[in-house]
Structures are given as structure tokens and as C-alpha cells.
Scaffold this motif. Structure first.
Motif, PDB file in Angstrom:
ATOM      1  N   LEU A  12      55.108  19.737  23.237  1.00 21.52           N
ATOM      2  CA  LEU A  12      54.269  18.790  22.491  1.00 21.52           C
ATOM      3  C   LEU A  12      53.669  19.456  21.256  1.00 21.52           C
ATOM      4  CD1 LEU A  12      52.778  16.058  22.224  1.00 21.52           C
ATOM      5  CD2 LEU A  12      51.008  17.003  23.727  1.00 21.52           C
ATOM      6  N   LEU A  13      53.126  20.651  21.430  1.00 21.85           N
ATOM      7  CA  LEU A  13      52.517  21.354  20.300  1.00 21.85           C
ATOM      8  C   LEU A  13      53.573  21.740  19.263  1.00 21.85           C
ATOM      9  CD1 LEU A  13      49.864  23.676  22.012  1.00 21.85           C
ATOM     10  CD2 LEU A  13      49.549  21.437  20.949  1.00 21.85           C
ATOM     11  N   LYS A  14      54.769  22.099  19.722  1.00 21.81           N
ATOM     12  CA  LYS A  14      55.845  22.443  18.789  1.00 21.81           C
ATOM     13  C   LYS A  14      56.231  21.226  17.943  1.00 21.81           C
ATOM     14  CE  LYS A  14      57.846  26.126  21.623  1.00 21.81           C
ATOM     15  NZ  LYS A  14      59.006  26.552  22.442  1.00 21.81           N
ATOM     16  N   PHE A  15      56.297  20.048  18.568  1.00 25.89           N
ATOM     17  CA  PHE A  15      56.625  18.831  17.830  1.00 25.89           C
ATOM     18  C   PHE A  15      55.528  18.494  16.823  1.00 25.89           C
ATOM     19  CE2 PHE A  15      59.431  17.084  21.507  1.00 25.89           C
ATOM     20  CZ  PHE A  15      60.517  17.785  21.004  1.00 25.89           C
ATOM     21  N   LEU A  16      54.284  18.710  17.201  1.00 27.73           N
ATOM     22  CA  LEU A  16      53.169  18.447  16.285  1.00 27.73           C
ATOM     23  C   LEU A  16      53.238  19.404  15.087  1.00 27.73           C
ATOM     24  CD1 LEU A  16      50.309  17.898  18.892  1.00 27.73           C
ATOM     25  CD2 LEU A  16      51.142  16.195  17.257  1.00 27.73           C
ATOM     26  N   GLU A  17      53.592  20.657  15.356  1.00 29.23           N
ATOM     27  CA  GLU A  17      53.699  21.640  14.281  1.00 29.23           C
ATOM     28  C   GLU A  17      54.859  21.326  13.346  1.00 29.23           C
ATOM     29  OE1 GLU A  17      51.896  24.232  13.251  1.00 29.23           O
ATOM     30  OE2 GLU A  17      50.333  23.790  14.709  1.00 29.23           O
ATOM     31  N   ALA A  18      55.863  20.591  13.849  1.00 26.78           N
ATOM     32  CA  ALA A  18      57.043  20.271  13.040  1.00 26.78           C
ATOM     33  C   ALA A  18      56.871  19.006  12.211  1.00 26.78           C
ATOM     34  CB  ALA A  18      58.273  20.141  13.938  1.00 26.78           C
ATOM     35  N   ARG A  19      55.705  18.364  12.278  1.00 27.84           N
ATOM     36  CA  ARG A  19      55.438  17.222  11.398  1.00 27.84           C
ATOM     37  C   ARG A  19      55.381  17.721   9.955  1.00 27.84           C
ATOM     38  NH1 ARG A  19      52.550  12.453  12.985  1.00 27.84           N
ATOM     39  NH2 ARG A  19      51.303  12.740  11.102  1.00 27.84           N
ATOM     40  N   LEU A  20      55.879  16.911   9.031  1.00 28.37           N
ATOM     41  CA  LEU A  20      55.918  17.333   7.631  1.00 28.37           C
ATOM     42  C   LEU A  20      54.522  17.611   7.074  1.00 28.37           C
ATOM     43  CD1 LEU A  20      57.401  17.871   5.009  1.00 28.37           C
ATOM     44  CD2 LEU A  20      57.418  15.397   4.562  1.00 28.37           C
ATOM     45  N   ASP A  21      53.555  16.742   7.387  1.00 23.49           N
ATOM     46  CA  ASP A  21      52.205  16.965   6.849  1.00 23.49           C
ATOM     47  C   ASP A  21      51.622  18.279   7.358  1.00 23.49           C
ATOM     48  OD1 ASP A  21      51.879  16.035   9.437  1.00 23.49           O
ATOM     49  OD2 ASP A  21      50.300  14.595   8.950  1.00 23.49           O
ATOM     50  N   ASN A  22      51.890  18.613   8.618  1.00 27.90           N
ATOM     51  CA  ASN A  22      51.377  19.870   9.152  1.00 27.90           C
ATOM     52  C   ASN A  22      52.059  21.066   8.494  1.00 27.90           C
ATOM     53  OD1 ASN A  22      49.785  21.284  11.459  1.00 27.90           O
ATOM     54  ND2 ASN A  22      51.830  22.150  11.577  1.00 27.90           N
ATOM     55  N   ALA A  23      53.379  20.961   8.266  1.00 26.38           N
ATOM     56  CA  ALA A  23      54.112  22.050   7.621  1.00 26.38           C
ATOM     57  C   ALA A  23      53.593  22.287   6.198  1.00 26.38           C
ATOM     58  CB  ALA A  23      55.604  21.746   7.598  1.00 26.38           C
ATOM     59  N   VAL A  24      53.311  21.202   5.473  1.00 25.84           N
ATOM     60  CA  VAL A  24      52.766  21.312   4.114  1.00 25.84           C
ATOM     61  C   VAL A  24      51.413  22.026   4.146  1.00 25.84           C
ATOM     62  CG1 VAL A  24      51.817  19.975   2.179  1.00 25.84           C
ATOM     63  CG2 VAL A  24      54.009  19.318   3.198  1.00 25.84           C
ATOM     64  N   TYR A  25      50.603  21.683   5.139  1.00 25.52           N
ATOM     65  CA  TYR A  25      49.295  22.329   5.307  1.00 25.52           C
ATOM     66  C   TYR A  25      49.461  23.809   5.657  1.00 25.52           C
ATOM     67  CZ  TYR A  25      45.265  23.858   8.075  1.00 25.52           C
ATOM     68  OH  TYR A  25      44.226  24.581   8.617  1.00 25.52           O
ATOM     69  N   ARG A  26      50.328  24.119   6.595  1.00 27.68           N
ATOM     70  CA  ARG A  26      50.536  25.507   7.019  1.00 27.68           C
ATOM     71  C   ARG A  26      51.073  26.369   5.875  1.00 27.68           C
ATOM     72  NH1 ARG A  26      47.586  26.176  11.575  1.00 27.68           N
ATOM     73  NH2 ARG A  26      48.485  25.243  13.455  1.00 27.68           N
ATOM     74  N   LEU A  27      51.899  25.780   5.012  1.00 26.94           N
ATOM     75  CA  LEU A  27      52.449  26.535   3.887  1.00 26.94           C
ATOM     76  C   LEU A  27      51.402  26.821   2.812  1.00 26.94           C
ATOM     77  CD1 LEU A  27      55.912  24.736   3.499  1.00 26.94           C
ATOM     78  CD2 LEU A  27      55.563  27.144   4.106  1.00 26.94           C
ATOM     79  N   GLY A  28      50.266  26.136   2.881  1.00 29.67           N
ATOM     80  CA  GLY A  28      49.200  26.361   1.908  1.00 29.67           C
ATOM     81  C   GLY A  28      49.288  25.476   0.686  1.00 29.67           C
ATOM     82  N   ILE A  29      50.185  24.483   0.715  1.00 27.68           N
ATOM     83  CA  ILE A  29      50.315  23.560  -0.418  1.00 27.68           C
ATOM     84  C   ILE A  29      49.106  22.644  -0.504  1.00 27.68           C
ATOM     85  CG2 ILE A  29      51.751  21.724  -1.423  1.00 27.68           C
ATOM     86  CD1 ILE A  29      54.153  22.998   0.030  1.00 27.68           C
ATOM     87  N   ALA A  30      48.476  22.395   0.639  1.00 23.61           N
ATOM     88  CA  ALA A  30      47.250  21.583   0.706  1.00 23.61           C
ATOM     89  C   ALA A  30      46.232  22.330   1.557  1.00 23.61           C
ATOM     90  CB  ALA A  30      47.545  20.207   1.304  1.00 23.61           C
ATOM     91  N   PRO A  31      44.937  22.188   1.269  1.00 23.52           N
ATOM     92  CA  PRO A  31      43.915  22.932   2.008  1.00 23.52           C
ATOM     93  C   PRO A  31      43.581  22.335   3.375  1.00 23.52           C
ATOM     94  CG  PRO A  31      42.889  21.574   0.335  1.00 23.52           C
ATOM     95  CD  PRO A  31      44.376  21.433   0.142  1.00 23.52           C
ATOM     96  N   SER A  32      44.067  21.132   3.658  1.00 27.98           N
ATOM     97  CA  SER A  32      43.782  20.481   4.931  1.00 27.98           C
ATOM     98  C   SER A  32      44.947  19.577   5.303  1.00 27.98           C
ATOM     99  CB  SER A  32      42.496  19.646   4.840  1.00 27.98           C
ATOM    100  OG  SER A  32      42.685  18.574   3.928  1.00 27.98           O
ATOM    101  N   ARG A  33      45.003  19.159   6.558  1.00 27.89           N
ATOM    102  CA  ARG A  33      46.078  18.263   6.975  1.00 27.89           C
ATOM    103  C   ARG A  33      45.936  16.892   6.330  1.00 27.89           C
ATOM    104  NH1 ARG A  33      45.126  21.258  11.708  1.00 27.89           N
ATOM    105  NH2 ARG A  33      46.965  22.406  12.453  1.00 27.89           N
ATOM    106  N   SER A  34      44.707  16.430   6.167  1.00 25.56           N
ATOM    107  CA  SER A  34      44.516  15.129   5.515  1.00 25.56           C
ATOM    108  C   SER A  34      44.959  15.204   4.062  1.00 25.56           C
ATOM    109  CB  SER A  34      43.051  14.689   5.611  1.00 25.56           C
ATOM    110  OG  SER A  34      42.189  15.635   4.999  1.00 25.56           O
ATOM    111  N   GLY A  35      44.691  16.337   3.404  1.00 24.88           N
ATOM    112  CA  GLY A  35      45.156  16.525   2.030  1.00 24.88           C
ATOM    113  C   GLY A  35      46.671  16.577   1.966  1.00 24.88           C
ATOM    114  N   ALA A  36      47.280  17.199   2.978  1.00 31.69           N
ATOM    115  CA  ALA A  36      48.739  17.278   3.035  1.00 31.69           C
ATOM    116  C   ALA A  36      49.342  15.889   3.228  1.00 31.69           C
ATOM    117  CB  ALA A  36      49.157  18.197   4.179  1.00 31.69           C
ATOM    118  N   ARG A  37      48.724  15.071   4.077  1.00 32.60           N
ATOM    119  CA  ARG A  37      49.207  13.696   4.284  1.00 32.60           C
ATOM    120  C   ARG A  37      49.188  12.921   2.989  1.00 32.60           C
ATOM    121  NH1 ARG A  37      46.746  14.108   9.182  1.00 32.60           N
ATOM    122  NH2 ARG A  37      44.770  13.268   8.471  1.00 32.60           N
ATOM    123  N   GLN A  38      48.138  13.139   2.195  1.00 34.96           N
ATOM    124  CA  GLN A  38      48.016  12.434   0.925  1.00 34.96           C
ATOM    125  C   GLN A  38      49.118  12.873  -0.047  1.00 34.96           C
ATOM    126  OE1 GLN A  38      44.364  13.066  -1.424  1.00 34.96           O
ATOM    127  NE2 GLN A  38      44.217  10.851  -1.584  1.00 34.96           N
TER     128      GLN A  38
END
Length: 202
Positions: free
Chosen positions: A87-113
Motif C-alpha cells: 500500500l505504501l509503495k503504491f502511494l509513493e508511486a503516485r505522480l504527485d508524490n514523486a514530484v514532491y519527493r524529487l523536490g519540484i514542489a515543496p509539498s504534496r498539495s503544491g505538487a498536485r497543483q
């Protein structure tokens, strides 16, 4: 649960964890919200309440809706391996989470936007679905015309290279690669996934 847009400090205080990132309000008031504050007597929670609270914490942390979360859980239970870890692996594989983890956005909500506004590409094509499931080898990048956006440049400037072992990052091209699913001990969030599995097993 609809997408939460209310005060984040209130939710962080409910779980007594900075699930949305560093929070000065939580540092000052590390107890649940309410007019009685820290003096309020809180009875012992039932087993169900503890399990439900853990599920809600994960949903708020990753910004996932109830039906999305339930679907992910069923996928995780059908996959070979430990259900909670899957379950956690699938959550980590969401695109918004990956964008956040890469540092492109400072938060997951920012990554979603950023994803929703078509600033992100996967393997060269624009993807505007935050829940898009990235796979090993997928290249996630900032769209060429979006590379000069202040929100992105500021976030990338504070990005620490190779912070997460399952991702690689190229600052020259503002792109990263999802190398593989992370191991459970690599995921930094304080989550007791076994409680969620117990909740759905009732």
C-alpha cells in the motif's frame, strides 16, 4: 472525504505529527485542537478508533480520497507480498508524490497543483492526473515552458540531491527517474500500516 482545504495546523495537531511539513503551531501546541486545550481529559481510544485514525492520517498525508484509498488497498492486498508495505509503495508511486519527493514542489498539495496545471511530463508527454501511477524507469520532468516558474525554481534550489534512493535527479534538465518501488524502511513517514490492514480485515 473531499479534498481538504481547511487549516492544516488543526489537522496536524489532531494527529500530533507534522504530516503537512514543519509547523510552528504544532510546535507551540502539541495537543489536539479544541476549546479545552491540553487540559481536556481524553478517554482511552478503542482499537477501531486507533485503526481509523491511522487510516485518516495516511489519507491526509498523501492527499488521497476515500474511494481512491480503498482501491489502492485492494490492489495492494491482491499483489504478492506484505499488504501494508505494498500500500505504501503504491502511494509513493503516485505522480504527485514523486514530484514532491524529487523536490519540484515543496509539498504534496503544491505538487498536485503543478500536475493539474500541466507543468509536469512523464516520458516526454504531459500528464495532468495526480494519481497517475509511475513505473520503474519512468522519467518525470518539468515541462520546458514551465522551467522558469518561480515556484519551481525556488523549490528546486532547496532540493537535496539523491535524498531518496528510489529516485534519481538531474538538476540540469529538471528531470528525475523513478528507479523502483522503495523498501519500507526507506519511506520516512511515521505510519503504522499494520493498523490499516487490521481495519480493512474486520
Amino acid at each position: 472525504m473531499a479534498r481538504y482545504t481547511g487549516p492544516k495546523s488543526k489537522i496536524a495537531r489532531r494527529f500530533r505529527e507534522p504530516i503537512f511539513g514543519p509547523d510552528k503551531a504544532l510546535d507551540r501546541k502539541n495537543y489536539g485542537p479544541g476549546m479545552h486545550g491540553a487540559s481536556k481529559r481524553r478517554g482511552k481510544q478503542s482499537e477501531y478508533a486507533v485503526q481509523l485514525m491511522e487510516k485518516q492520517k495516511v489519507k491526509y498525508t498523501y492527499g488521497v480520497l476515500e474511494r481512491q484509498f480503498e482501491n489502492l488497498f485492494h490492489r495492494a492486498s491482491a499483489k504478492e507480498g506484505v499488504t501494508g508495505e505494498n500500500l505504501l509503495k503504491f502511494l509513493e508511486a503516485r505522480l504527485d508524490n514523486a514530484v514532491y519527493r524529487l523536490g519540484i514542489a515543496p509539498s504534496r498539495s503544491g505538487a498536485r497543483q503543478l500536475v493539474g496545471h500541466k507543468h509536469i511530463t512523464v516520458n516526454g508527454g504531459v500528464v495532468n492526473i495526480a494519481s497517475y501511477h509511475v513505473k520503474a524507469g519512468d522519467v518525470i520532468a518539468v515541462r520546458e515552458k514551465s522551467k522558469s516558474m518561480e515556484a519551481i525554481t525556488n523549490s528546486v534550489a532547496g532540493h537535496r540531491v539523491n535524498k531518496y534512493s528510489w529516485l534519481s535527479w538531474d538538476p540540469a534538465t529538471l528531470s528525475g527517474t523513478f528507479l523502483n518501488y522503495p523498501n519500507r524502511d526507506e519511506i520516512p513517514e511515521n505510519i503504522k500500516e499494520n493498523l490499516i490492514v487490521e481495519l480493512y480485515s474486520k
